[in-house]
Design an enzyme around this catalytic site. Structure first.
Site, PDB file in Angstrom:
ATOM      1  N   CYS A   1     -47.099  16.158  20.828  1.00 32.94           N
ATOM      2  CA  CYS A   1     -47.896  15.316  19.924  1.00 32.94           C
ATOM      3  C   CYS A   1     -47.661  13.827  20.132  1.00 32.94           C
ATOM      4  CB  CYS A   1     -47.621  15.691  18.466  1.00 32.94           C
ATOM      5  SG  CYS A   1     -48.061  17.400  18.067  1.00 32.94           S
TER       6      CYS A   1
ATOM      7  N   ASN B   1     -54.560  19.076  13.354  1.00 36.75           N
ATOM      8  CA  ASN B   1     -53.601  18.477  14.289  1.00 36.75           C
ATOM      9  C   ASN B   1     -54.062  18.763  15.718  1.00 36.75           C
ATOM     10  OD1 ASN B   1     -51.416  17.778  15.901  1.00 36.75           O
ATOM     11  ND2 ASN B   1     -49.888  18.696  14.567  1.00 36.75           N
TER      12      ASN B   1
ATOM     13  N   HIS C   1     -50.295   9.681  14.246  1.00 32.15           N
ATOM     14  CA  HIS C   1     -50.558  11.054  14.656  1.00 32.15           C
ATOM     15  C   HIS C   1     -51.033  11.827  13.438  1.00 32.15           C
ATOM     16  CE1 HIS C   1     -50.278  15.046  16.117  1.00 32.15           C
ATOM     17  NE2 HIS C   1     -49.129  15.325  15.539  1.00 32.15           N
TER      18      HIS C   1
END
EC number: 2.3.1.180
Length: 323
Positions: A114, A280, A250
């Protein structure tokens, strides 16, 4: 005069299939309310059969090039941040390079889960300020739906697929905080925490594997480390949260986003939030949010933007740039 890596264009691409929270009610013991209250996610996009990470990355790259008024012939390098490359090798970046019709320059992948896009931006910045490249396509692209264990309600409801891209271009600045472009970066990793977020497959197992996560531990590390790295990047410039126009974090979980903004003393109306629509998307989440933020009219030329992310590894970091 100082060489800066300036954002010339931005774009994104999302697969056509939209999956609302309600779809998971027939798969695992969950509900729309349960997912929303714990993550802020309402829907996400999943790839179609046969659609690959490099396909998504190429579409996002084409959008960023169009926004910049450039073509693939103008690009010197392609960096793709991804944990879900089409094949073990070659890199997804070389596949994007080919799909764009580039027969020059170079291309490579960055894998920091990520945090991948922050690591890729930092690498692109280094290439530009060193003179190794003048224009770099930096892409985050993921197909995390292919890593899900559909019996694990703690993970399968959280992730989505998509891609975002930036075109970075060398430009001269005065060497001050008023310059456009990347102003500061901060990267970290700590392999001792591997077991709280990982995929249990790979060449050692002969399987693709599934994503495994200890949610409470990841949450704890994320809130602590994201604020720290953002402060560290700003401190290099003698700046603080008060100087920030936009945080583009993020997009993992709305509670992490809110907690990080609070620690940075930045109100939520100065945070770009897209997690409700995309879930996500790992390394794709920051460039996706940057592209959406510009399209919404939130991010404007001259704005000071902080991006920060944490992913498996653990790996985390931040970038401060002036749009």
């Amino acid at each position: 005069m100082t060489i800066r890596a300036v954002v010339k264009g931005v774009g994104h691409y999302l697969p056509e299939r939209v999956v609302p929270n309600s779809k998971f009610e027939a798969i695992v013991e969950t509900s729309d309310e349960w997912i929303r209250s714990r993550s802020g996610i309402e829907r996400r996009h999943f790839v179609a059969e046969g659609q690959t990470t490099s396909d998504l990355g190429t579409r996002a790259a084409q959008a960023a090039l169009a926004d910049a008024g450039l073509t693939a012939d103008d690009i010197d390098a392609v960096i793709v941040a991804t944990s879900t490359a089409d094949l073990t090798f070659p890199s997804a970046a070389t596949m994007v390079q080919a799909q764009l019709g580039m027969t020059h320059g170079f291309a490579f992948d960055v894998q920091a889960v990520c945090a991948g896009f922050v690591f890729a931006l930092t690498n692109a910045n280094a290439l530009i300020i060193s003179g190794a490249a003048r224009r770099v396509l930096v892409i985050g692209a993921e197909t995390f739906s292919r890593l899900m264990d559909w019996t694990d309600r703690g993970t399968c409801v959280l992730f989505g697929d998509g891609a975002g891209a930036l075109v970075l271009e060398a430009a001269t600045g005065d060497g001050t905080n008023a310059d456009r472009g990347i102003l500061a970066t901060d990267l970290h990793s700590d392999g001792r925490h591997k077991d709280i977020l990982y995929v249990d497959g790979g060449v050692s197992t002969g399987t693709t594997g599934h994503l495994r996560m200890e949610g409470k531990e990841v949450f704890r590390h994320a809130v602590e480390k994201l604020a720290e790295t953002a402060h560290a990047s700003l401190a290099k410039l003698g700046m603080s949260g008060e100087d920030v126009d936009w945080i583009v974090p993020h997009q993992a979980n709305i509670r992490i986003i809110e907690a990080t903004a609070k620690r940075m003393q930045v109100p939520m109306d100065r945070v770009v939030v897209t997690v409700q629509d995309h879930g996500n998307t790992s390394a794709a989440s920051i460039p996706l949010a940057l592209s959406v933020g510009k399209a919404r009219g939130q991010i404007k030329p001259g704005d000071l933007v902080v991006t920060e992310a944490i992913g498996g590894g653990l790996a985390w970091g931040s970038v401060v740039l002036r749009w």
